[in-house]
Design a protein around this motif. Structure first.
Motif, PDB file in Angstrom:
ATOM      1  N   UNK A   1       0.785  -1.231   0.000  1.00 33.59           N
ATOM      2  CA  UNK A   1       0.000   0.000   0.000  1.00 33.59           C
ATOM      3  C   UNK A   1       0.816   1.280   0.000  1.00 33.59           C
TER       4      UNK A   1
ATOM      5  N   UNK B   1       2.532   4.093  -1.859  1.00 28.26           N
ATOM      6  CA  UNK B   1       2.658   4.587  -3.223  1.00 28.26           C
ATOM      7  C   UNK B   1       4.091   5.029  -3.495  1.00 28.26           C
TER       8      UNK B   1
ATOM      9  N   UNK C   1      -0.723   0.350  -5.833  1.00 28.75           N
ATOM     10  CA  UNK C   1      -1.316  -0.989  -6.003  1.00 28.75           C
ATOM     11  C   UNK C   1      -2.713  -0.998  -5.391  1.00 28.75           C
ATOM     12  N   UNK C   2      -3.661  -1.545  -6.154  1.00 33.80           N
ATOM     13  CA  UNK C   2      -5.027  -1.655  -5.637  1.00 33.80           C
ATOM     14  C   UNK C   2      -5.298  -3.103  -5.301  1.00 33.80           C
ATOM     15  N   UNK C   3      -5.420  -3.448  -4.037  1.00 32.66           N
ATOM     16  CA  UNK C   3      -5.580  -4.849  -3.681  1.00 32.66           C
ATOM     17  C   UNK C   3      -6.949  -5.447  -4.103  1.00 32.66           C
ATOM     18  N   UNK C   4      -7.967  -4.606  -4.084  1.00 27.38           N
ATOM     19  CA  UNK C   4      -9.297  -5.117  -4.421  1.00 27.38           C
ATOM     20  C   UNK C   4      -9.332  -5.549  -5.876  1.00 27.38           C
ATOM     21  N   UNK C   5      -8.833  -4.648  -6.753  1.00 28.56           N
ATOM     22  CA  UNK C   5      -8.864  -4.953  -8.173  1.00 28.56           C
ATOM     23  C   UNK C   5      -7.640  -5.750  -8.598  1.00 28.56           C
ATOM     24  N   UNK C   6      -6.687  -5.909  -7.686  1.00 31.70           N
ATOM     25  CA  UNK C   6      -5.398  -6.551  -7.966  1.00 31.70           C
ATOM     26  C   UNK C   6      -4.753  -5.885  -9.191  1.00 31.70           C
ATOM     27  N   UNK C   7      -4.810  -4.540  -9.214  1.00 24.59           N
ATOM     28  CA  UNK C   7      -4.303  -3.794 -10.363  1.00 24.59           C
ATOM     29  C   UNK C   7      -3.279  -2.763  -9.900  1.00 24.59           C
TER      30      UNK C   7
ATOM     31  N   UNK D   1      -1.844   0.944 -10.605  1.00 26.52           N
ATOM     32  CA  UNK D   1      -2.355   2.187 -11.181  1.00 26.52           C
ATOM     33  C   UNK D   1      -1.210   3.187 -11.325  1.00 26.52           C
TER      34      UNK D   1
ATOM     35  N   UNK E   1      -4.904   8.659 -15.085  1.00 25.82           N
ATOM     36  CA  UNK E   1      -4.540   7.393 -14.463  1.00 25.82           C
ATOM     37  C   UNK E   1      -4.690   6.274 -15.479  1.00 25.82           C
TER      38      UNK E   1
ATOM     39  N   UNK F   1      -4.538   1.842 -15.611  1.00 22.00           N
ATOM     40  CA  UNK F   1      -4.493   0.640 -14.783  1.00 22.00           C
ATOM     41  C   UNK F   1      -3.808  -0.471 -15.532  1.00 22.00           C
ATOM     42  N   UNK F   2      -3.081  -1.269 -14.784  1.00 18.43           N
ATOM     43  CA  UNK F   2      -2.343  -2.365 -15.393  1.00 18.43           C
ATOM     44  C   UNK F   2      -2.520  -3.610 -14.539  1.00 18.43           C
ATOM     45  N   UNK F   3      -2.628  -4.717 -15.215  1.00 17.32           N
ATOM     46  CA  UNK F   3      -2.834  -5.973 -14.483  1.00 17.32           C
ATOM     47  C   UNK F   3      -1.554  -6.402 -13.811  1.00 17.32           C
TER      48      UNK F   3
ATOM     49  N   UNK G   1     -11.969  -7.618   2.707  1.00 20.01           N
ATOM     50  CA  UNK G   1     -11.578  -7.385   1.315  1.00 20.01           C
ATOM     51  C   UNK G   1     -12.121  -8.517   0.434  1.00 20.01           C
TER      52      UNK G   1
ATOM     53  N   UNK H   1     -14.679  -8.387  -2.671  1.00 16.68           N
ATOM     54  CA  UNK H   1     -14.324  -8.980  -3.931  1.00 16.68           C
ATOM     55  C   UNK H   1     -15.418  -9.961  -4.384  1.00 16.68           C
TER      56      UNK H   1
ATOM     57  N   UNK I   1      -4.664  -2.574 -22.151  1.00 16.42           N
ATOM     58  CA  UNK I   1      -3.249  -2.634 -22.552  1.00 16.42           C
ATOM     59  C   UNK I   1      -2.977  -3.847 -23.417  1.00 16.42           C
TER      60      UNK I   1
ATOM     61  N   UNK J   1     -12.109  -7.661 -15.706  1.00 13.09           N
ATOM     62  CA  UNK J   1     -11.266  -7.082 -14.664  1.00 13.09           C
ATOM     63  C   UNK J   1     -12.011  -5.968 -13.945  1.00 13.09           C
ATOM     64  N   UNK J   2     -11.781  -5.929 -12.690  1.00 11.42           N
ATOM     65  CA  UNK J   2     -12.300  -4.805 -11.889  1.00 11.42           C
ATOM     66  C   UNK J   2     -11.193  -3.767 -11.812  1.00 11.42           C
TER      67      UNK J   2
ATOM     68  N   UNK K   1     -11.351  -1.173   0.999  1.00 10.50           N
ATOM     69  CA  UNK K   1     -10.013  -1.231   0.406  1.00 10.50           C
ATOM     70  C   UNK K   1      -9.068  -0.208   1.046  1.00 10.50           C
TER      71      UNK K   1
ATOM     72  N   UNK L   1      -5.790  -1.084   2.863  1.00  7.43           N
ATOM     73  CA  UNK L   1      -4.487  -0.537   2.420  1.00  7.43           C
ATOM     74  C   UNK L   1      -3.782   0.171   3.570  1.00  7.43           C
TER      75      UNK L   1
ATOM     76  N   UNK M   1      -0.370  -0.924   5.140  1.00  5.70           N
ATOM     77  CA  UNK M   1       0.763   0.035   5.123  1.00  5.70           C
ATOM     78  C   UNK M   1       1.345   0.204   6.527  1.00  5.70           C
TER      79      UNK M   1
END
Lengths: 185, 734
Positions: free
Chosen positions: A62, A64, A96-102, A104, A113, A115-117, B129, B133, B204, B219-220, B262, B266, B270
């Motif tokens: 978490x 940034x 990192x977004x844990x919910x979306x596992x993405x 940013x 912004x 987003x990337x997997x 979480x 999800x 992407x 994807x979310x 979330x 986070x 952290x």
């Protein structure tokens, strides 16, 4: 008192050395400035980003990370020191977004912004700079120019408790050497 | 010294207050920053730097002070021990509680930070979480299914109809945004609820690769507004594959809830990650606070201790100065407190000490002066003064003692009289008398004494006084004696002169009538008497006349002796006179002479007539002393001598007569003191008189085995000393 000053100077010299000694995580492989038809300038660059485990772990927990792309352009002048024409910093924040596992990526200037997997996809995108607008305060005079580009991890943007550690630990001194090139206008 | 010069003279309280304010402000800012205040967060590193530099500066100050103190200790400077002890105590007093507080604060800090984290909360966070999800996953599956169905429908329709189909799809589902694009990323058709988007954002390249292999993609993801959206990408199978992307917003409520969960997750993650860093940061802040406060306190302690000890140090220095005899030291009184009072009292004390020592010095000088005066008086005294302690040891002796007794009395100070006696036997009798009195005497003593020293017989008049202190204890004695030899001689001479005058007057006057009467008797009666009576008369009157003439001659000689001198002085060479006189006595006279004279004798000042008289008298004296059968022999020795800086011509006269008995040697020069049967008894008295009139001396020569000897000295006038050769005569014997 002189002895004290000596120690202070030595300390000042050694402190950055700790960072330089670390294996550079980032490398600017190529950079180029070009002029559009409307005489505005753009930057193309290819940069390799290699984060170490510490940084990746922090990001996944978490924290940034902010990267600063530093561009300096100087005009060579005879009998006088070089004139700084452009001195720009571009900031990019990775989160990192844990919910979306993405992952940013946010550009600080525009707020855009993406987003990337995967982190790899993000870093590839981040390392492929195409046509980044460069704001020149005035049209370039003719002459020889020296440009330099580097990228660095901004420790001051880290959470406060991490900063003292980051300043002292080489793990956190992630920055690329300056990539220098010259061009004539 | 350099450090002392650099020290700025500011009021201590002001410096201390400023310093503490600065420290507290800096520390407060830092601690606020540590507690994640956003404005101060950016200043945190700067504040840490400032405080570190401050600590280093203070540390330097403390080290400099400690170093200075150690040097003072090594030099054993005044007050350094007190400063060291106070500084040590102060540091100990401030360090001990601070260390305890620091230790427990650290423990508390670590424990409280650790207490934030709990396995159960950890799990709850993970679960929350996961729950979010799961809630969205259900929806995502539905969306994917719908998208796949839409793709299937689109597959059957020509590309031209795609925009229309997409709008229908949108209307059918009531939400979402649909885009069809080619493999190269070219948009074929778009439709949906998005209004602000000019260009729909495409996934992407990694996503496209996956979808190309026939896998659907869903994807979310967070959208730029901060809400969540679902992105689905499905391939539309054909010769030239196309892709359908559908982006559905997550319902606002769910999106918000999920975002909250979330965000909390986070934050918690952290915090967990930063746990050790957080501890370090707090410990750093706390350490800096402690370090700064301690260093500041120690430095202020040093400064204040120096101020407190300053008067003590000055006092110590002042005391040292007084101990070394410098009383002029005055200390500056800076404070009105007890120490100031002490310093003031010290000043008063040194002032009084200085006065006292000055007075002592003056009185010592006065005593010295008086002593010197007394000594001058004593040494100029013609009387000899000897003082003795109660053990009869010589304490003081003046200069006259040396002259009168002919002894270096100063060499015998502190010694008993017997030593003097041993070294100078001629004083034995005199000193024994003094010793006897010193030992047994009970009161003052007066007496006349005489001794025969190197310069002949001396008559002394002594006066002894015993000294007692206030309690009647004997302290010693003082003996004063005067050389009365000359006085007694003068008295005798005066008496003899008076006798001579009387004789001349009382006896000489009737002699002439007696003589005349006898001559008249002879003249008148001689013719009338018979031959026998006339012869008797003649013989008687002749006898009378002869005796009267002899009487007259004697009286005349006496008159001569008594007569006041009328000598006429001039420069004469004594040797010449001796030779002239000796020449008048031929060998038939029964005398032979020997003259031994030193060459280059100086002339003397004298009356030649009188000097001849002296020589005649001496020769006559010798002649008269001779027994008739003896051949007389006289020896004249002329020498130049120097005695006590005075130059003399010394004439020594010796004969081969019977000599002078020792008991008469002292009085042989008095009239009518004689050992002979012949002569008037005035010869030597006249000799002595004439010689003394010439400023010379005569004494009997002692220690001769045979005959008599006289030593006569005439002073040499100073003007003749340089021209000695003029008066000289080539020596010889006659």
């Amino acid at each position: 008192m002189n002895r004290f000053a000596g120690w202070l100077a030595l300390f000042g010299l050694l402190a950055p050395l700790a960072g330089w000694n670390a294996e550079p995580g980032f490398t600017v492989r190529r950079a180029e400035l070009f002029q559009h038809e409307d005489r505005s300038w753009g930057l193309d660059a290819d940069i390799d980003y290699h984060f170490n485990e510490t940084a990746v772990e922090a990001m996944q927990n978490g924290v940034p990370l902010t990267l600063v792309l530093r561009l300096r352009v100087k005009r060579a002048r005879p009998w006088w020191w070089d004139e700084t024409v452009i001195s720009e910093n571009h900031r990019r924040t990775i989160r990192y977004h844990p919910l979306a596992r993405a992952y940013q990526l946010t550009a600080a200037e525009s707020g855009v912004t993406e987003n990337f997997a995967t982190l790899r996809a993000l870093l590839e995108e981040l390392g492929r700079i195409r046509n980044l607008p460069v704001r020149a305060p005035r049209p370039f005079d003719s002459g020889d120019y020296h440009a330099a580009l580097s990228v660095t991890l901004d420790i001051e943007s880290l959470p406060l408790p991490l900063r003292p550690t980051a300043y002292l630990s080489p793990q956190w001194h992630l920055n690329s050497p300056w990539y220098r090139w010259s061009f004539a206008n | 010294m350099v450090i002392r010069k650099l020290r700025i003279r500011l009021p201590l309280s002001l410096v201390v207050i400023t310093l503490f304010t600065a420290i507290v402000a800096s520390l407060h800012l830092m601690s606020s920053a540590t507690q994640s205040s956003p404005q101060l967060g950016s200043m945190y590193s700067l504040l840490v730097l400032i405080n570190s530099v401050g600590s280093i500066l203070l540390l330097t100050l403390v080290v400099v002070n400690v170093y200075g103190l150690l040097r003072q200790l090594a030099r054993r400077a005044a007050g350094s021990h007190l400063t060291a002890r106070m500084a040590f105590l102060f540091v100990l007093l401030s360090l001990a509680p601070a260390s305890i507080v620091f230790y427990y604060s650290m423990q508390f800090l670590k424990q409280s930070i650790d207490s934030w984290f709990d396995v159960r909360i950890d799990q709850a966070m993970e679960d929350a979480l996961e729950l979010g999800r799961a809630a969205i996953d259900e929806r995502m599956r539905t969306m994917l299914h719908q998208t796949e169905q839409a793709a299937a429908k689109l597959q059957l329709a020509p590309i031209m109809e795609y925009p229309l189909r997409l709008t229908e799809l949108r209307d059918e589902l009531g939400e979402g945004e649909f885009t069809v694009f080619s493999r190269q990323g070219r948009i074929i058709a778009a439709g949906g609820s998005q209004l602000g988007f000019i260009l729909p954002d495409l996934p992407d390249t990694g996503v496209l690769l996956r979808v190309k292999h026939g896998k659907s993609f869903i994807r979310l993801e967070p959208n730029p507004d901060g809400n969540l959206q679902i992105r689905a990408v499905v391939a539309i199978p054909s010769d030239d594959p196309l892709f359908l992307q559908a982006v559905f917003p997550v319902p606002l409520r769910i999106s918000q809830l999920a975002s909250t969960v979330e965000a909390a997750y986070v934050h918690y993650k952290e915090l967990g990650f930063l746990r050790s860093s957080l501890k370090h940061t707090f410990i750093l802040t706390l350490s800096l606070v402690l370090l700064l406060s301690l260093l500041a306190a120690i430095w202020v302690a040093f400064v204040s201790i120096r101020r407190i000890v300053a008067p003590v140090r000055r006092l110590a220095q002042g005391t040292r100065a007084v101990a070394e005899g410098r009383y002029g030291q005055r200390l500056v009184v800076r404070a009105k407190d007890e120490l100031g009072f002490l310093v003031e009292s010290f000043n008063t004390m040194t002032e009084k000490l200085a006065q006292a020592s000055e007075e002592a010095r003056l009185s010592r000088l006065e005593v010295e002066r008086q002593r010197a005066y007394l000594e001058t008086v004593l040494s100029n005294l013609s009387s000899g003064v000897l003082s003795f302690d109660k053990e009869s040891r010589l304490l003081t002796a003046n200069h006259a003692v040396d002259e009168i007794l002919h002894v270096p009395a100063h060499d015998y100070l502190g010694l008993p009289l017997s030593r003097l006696k041993t070294d100078h036997p001629y004083l034995t009798e005199t000193l024994e008398r003094i010793e006897r009195w010193l030992e047994k005497g009970t009161g003052n003593w007066e007496g006349e004494m005489s001794f025969v020293g190197p310069s002949g017989r001396r008559e002394l008049y002594c006066h002894g006084t015993l000294l007692f202190n206030g309690n009647g204890d004997k302290l010693g004695a003082v003996v004063v004696f005067e050389d009365v030899t000359a006085l007694i001689l003068a008295q005798r001479q005066a008496a003899w002169s008076e006798v001579a005058r009387r004789l001349a007057h009382e006896i000489k006057n009737p002699l002439t009538p007696i003589q005349l009467s006898a001559e008249r008797l002879h003249h008148k009666l001689a013719s009338r008497l018979d031959e026998r009576d006339a012869e008797i008369l003649d013989r008687s009157t002749r006898t009378i006349v002869h005796q009267v003439e002899a009487l007259k001659a004697m009286v005349n000689a006496f008159a001569e002796y008594a007569r006041s001198s009328t000598i006429q002085l001039r420069r004469v060479a004594l040797a010449e006179i001796v030779e002239e006189v000796v020449a008048l006595y031929p060998p038939q006279s029964g005398m032979s002479f020997e003259i031994d004279e030193e060459p280059s004798l100086p002339r003397i000042s004298g009356d030649p007539l009188q000097l001849r008289q002296v020589l005649h008298n001496l020769i006559k004296n010798s002649q008269e002393a001779l027994t008739p059968s003896t051949q007389g022999k006289m020896c004249f020795i002329l020498r130049k001598t120097v005695d006590q800086g005075e130059a003399f011509v010394q004439l020594t006269v010796r004969d081969n007569g019977p000599g002078i008995p020792k008991e008469q040697a002292d009085r042989i020069f008095e009239p009518y003191v004689t050992t002979k049967t012949k002569g008037t008894g005035l010869g030597l008295a006249i000799v002595k008189k004439i010689i003394e009139e010439h400023g010379g001396t005569i004494r009997v020569e002692n220690g001769l085995r045979q005959g008599a000897g006289f030593i006569i000295r005439f002073p040499v006038p100073e003007t003749d000393l340089g021209a000695e050769a003029n008066g000289g005569n080539s020596g010889g014997k006659s």
